[in-house]
Design a protein around this motif. Structure first.
Motif, short mmCIF file in Angstrom:
data_model
loop_
_atom_site.label_atom_id
_atom_site.label_comp_id
_atom_site.label_asym_id
_atom_site.label_seq_id
_atom_site.Cartn_x
_atom_site.Cartn_y
_atom_site.Cartn_z
N THR A 1 27.24 53.91 34.28
CA THR A 1 25.85 54.03 34.72
C THR A 1 24.95 54.46 33.58
O THR A 1 23.91 53.84 33.32
N ASP B 1 24.04 48.77 39.92
CA ASP B 1 23.33 48.11 38.83
C ASP B 1 23.51 46.60 38.87
O ASP B 1 22.61 45.85 38.46
N SER C 1 20.78 45.54 41.18
CA SER C 1 19.39 45.79 40.77
C SER C 1 19.03 45.20 39.41
O SER C 1 17.88 44.75 39.21
N ASP D 1 13.09 46.91 39.27
CA ASP D 1 12.09 47.80 38.68
C ASP D 1 12.23 47.76 37.17
O ASP D 1 13.10 48.44 36.60
N GLU E 1 10.20 48.89 34.86
CA GLU E 1 9.84 50.14 34.19
C GLU E 1 11.02 51.11 34.20
O GLU E 1 11.29 51.78 33.19
N ARG E 2 11.72 51.19 35.30
CA ARG E 2 12.90 52.05 35.35
C ARG E 2 13.96 51.56 34.36
O ARG E 2 14.64 52.36 33.72
N ALA E 3 14.09 50.24 34.22
CA ALA E 3 15.06 49.69 33.27
C ALA E 3 14.70 50.08 31.84
O ALA E 3 15.58 50.40 31.03
N LEU F 1 13.07 52.79 30.89
CA LEU F 1 13.37 54.22 30.73
C LEU F 1 14.88 54.45 30.58
O LEU F 1 15.31 55.28 29.77
N ARG F 2 15.67 53.71 31.33
CA ARG F 2 17.12 53.86 31.22
C ARG F 2 17.61 53.35 29.87
O ARG F 2 18.52 53.93 29.27
N LEU G 1 3.98 52.44 30.20
CA LEU G 1 4.77 53.67 30.16
C LEU G 1 4.35 54.62 29.03
O LEU G 1 4.82 55.76 28.98
N ARG H 1 4.00 58.35 29.26
CA ARG H 1 5.20 59.11 29.61
C ARG H 1 6.19 59.18 28.45
O ARG H 1 7.26 59.78 28.60
#
Length: 381
Positions: A45, A100, A103, A208, A210-212, A214-215, A244, A247
Motif C-alpha cells: 500500500t 488499489d 481505485s 481520485d 489528487e490523492r494519487a 499525494l501518495r 495541490l 498543500r
C-alpha cells in the motif's frame, strides 16, 4: 539536510536539492534506508504497488525493505486475494492491494489506451465495445488464458489480427492474473478474469487523481510533474499539481526543475548512511522518476539494462554500483554473482557479501551459499 539556495522571482530563496539529498529522501520513502517491521500488505500500500512484469521481483522488492520478510508473506496475500497482479502504471503489470487495484486501475486508463492505439490499425472493422462485452462475459465465466481469449474473439472476427485482439481485451478490461500465477515456488501460466469478479466486489469511490499525487509524493518525493508522469505513464498532470500547490512545499533540483513534496515528509541529511541493497529488475526506485540521477549516476545510465533486458541492480551508498544474479543449481551451492559497474572497495564488498548471504538464506532452500565478484560485461553490446 544540506541544500543550496537559489533566488526566486520574488527574491525568496528556493531550496535546491542535489542528487545525493534527493536520493536519501527517496530511499527513506522507499523503505531502503533501513528495513521496517511494516507488514507486507502495508508495504504494498505505502509503495503504491510493486512492479511485477515478472513474477519474482515483487518478492525481492519486499525482501530489500521489510525486516524478517519471507516469500510466504506475499504469497499468502495473493492466495487470499488481498493483493492482485493487474495492468496499471505505465500499462505494465503491478502487484497492488485489492483496494488499489480497484481505485488506481481506472486512473491509468489513458496509459492503457495509448497501448491499445498502437494496435488499432490492425483491427479494421472490429467493434471495441463488442470486444469488451464478449471478453468480459467469457473471462467472468472462468479465468481464461490469453490464447483462449484470442480464440474466442476470432470466432467473431476471423480475419482480425489475433495478437491485436488479445491486446484489445487486455486494455479494455481491468484484468487480473488469477493464482497460482505469481505465487512463490509454484506460479503457473497466465489466466485472466476481471478484477471485480476475482475480488467479488466493485470499487465504490470515484478515482481520485489528487490523492494519487499525494501518495506518489509520499513514496517517491520530492518529485517533479514529469517524474510522476513517467512513473504513472500519464500526461497533463501539471494542473493537478497546481491545485495541490497550497498543500505542498517546493524545491529545485540542480538543473532548476521544480520539485514538489509533502510538508512533513522525511528528507534526511545527504550523509545519512545507506546500506547496500540487492534490487530486482524493474524495482520501484529505479522507475519512479523521469530524472533517475538520484539513484543512478549519470555516467552509469543504461548500465543496468539494455533494451528489454534488465538486470538486478545493486545499490551501494544509495547509488547503483553493480548488477547481480542469483543461481540455484541443483547439486551446488546457491550463488550470488555481483558484477561491478564501478570499482567497489574491500569494505563495500564485505557489506555486500553479508547482504547476499542473507538474501540466499531467505529466498532459497540451499544450505550452502557462495558470493562472487567480477567486472560487468554488458551482454547487450
Amino acid at each position: 539536510m544540506a541544500v543550496k539556495k537559489k533566488p526566486a522571482a520574488g527574491g525568496v530563496p528556493v531550496p535546491v536539492l542535489m542528487p545525493r539529498a534527493l536520493g536519501r529522501a527517496t530511499l527513506d520513502r522507499q523503505l531502503l534506508l533501513r528495513r521496517t517491521a511494516m507488514s507486507a500488505k502495508d508495504a504494498v500500500t505505502h509503495l503504491v504497488g510493486l512492479q511485477a512484469q515478472n513474477t519474482k521481483p515483487p518478492y525481492y522488492q519486499l525482501l530489500a525493505r521489510l525486516r524478517g520478510f519471507r516469500p510466504a508473506d506475499l504469497s499468502l496475500l495473493m492466495e487470499s486475494r488481498e493483493v492482485v497482479r493487474i495492468v496499471s502504471l505505465r500499462s505494465t503489470i503491478h502487484t497492488h492491494t485489492a483496494e488499489d487495484a480497484l481505485s488506481l486501475r481506472p486512473l491509468m486508463q489513458p496509459a492503457v489506451d495509448r497501448e491499445l492505439n498502437m494496435f488499432r490499425k490492425r483491427l479494421p472493422g472490429v467493434d471495441l465495445d463488442r470486444v469488451r462485452e464478449l471478453s468480459r462475459a467469457y473471462v467472468e465465466e472462468a479465468p481464461r488464458t490469453p490464447k483462449e481469449i484470442r480464440e474466442r474473439l476470432l470466432t467473431e472476427w476471423p480475419d482480425a489480427d489475433p495478437q491485436a485482439l488479445g491486446i484489445a481485451a487486455r486494455c479494455l478490461l481491468p484484468l487480473v492474473q488469477a493464482t497460482p500465477r505469481g505465487l512463490w515456488g509454484i506460479s503457473g501460466g497466465v489466466s485472466l478474469t476481471t478484477v471485480e469478479r476475482w475480488l467479488g466486489y466493485a470499487g465504490e469511490a470515484a478515482p481520485d487523481i489528487e490523492r494519487a499525487v499525494l501518495r506518489y509524493l509520499g513514496a517517491f518525493g520530492p518529485a517533479s510533474v514529469k517524474d510522476m508522469q513517467a512513473w504513472a505513464g500519464l500526461t497533463r498532470l501539471k494542473e493537478v499539481f497546481e491545485r495541490l500547490r497550497p498543500r505542498l512545499v517546493t524545491f529545485r533540483d540542480e538543473h532548476g526543475t521544480e520539485l514538489f513534496d509533502l510538508p512533513d515528509a522525511p528528507r534526511p541529511a545527504e550523509d545519512t548512511p545507506a546500506p547496500p541493497r540487492f534490487l530486482p529488475e524493474f524495482d520501484n526506485v529505479l522507475l519512479g522518476h523521469a530524472d533517475r540521477t538520484r539513484v543512478i549516476p549519470a555516467p552509469l545510465k543504461g548500465r543496468n539494462g539494455v533494451g528489454n533486458q534488465t538486470y538486478g541492480s545493486v545499490l551501494v551508498d544509495g547509488f547503483f554500483a553493480a548488477v547481480w544474479r542469483l543461481d540455484t543449481p541443483r547439486d551446488a551451492p546457491a550463488a550470488v554473482t555481483v558484477q561491478e559497474v564501478r570499482p567497489l572497495t574491500a569494505a563495500e564488498r564485505e557489506a555486500l557479501t553479508g547482504e547476499a548471504m542473507d538474501l540466499m538464506a531467505a529466498m532459497t532452500s540451499a544450505t550452502e551459499h557462495d558470493v562472487r565478484f567480477g567486472s560487468f560485461v554488458d551482454l547487450g553490446r
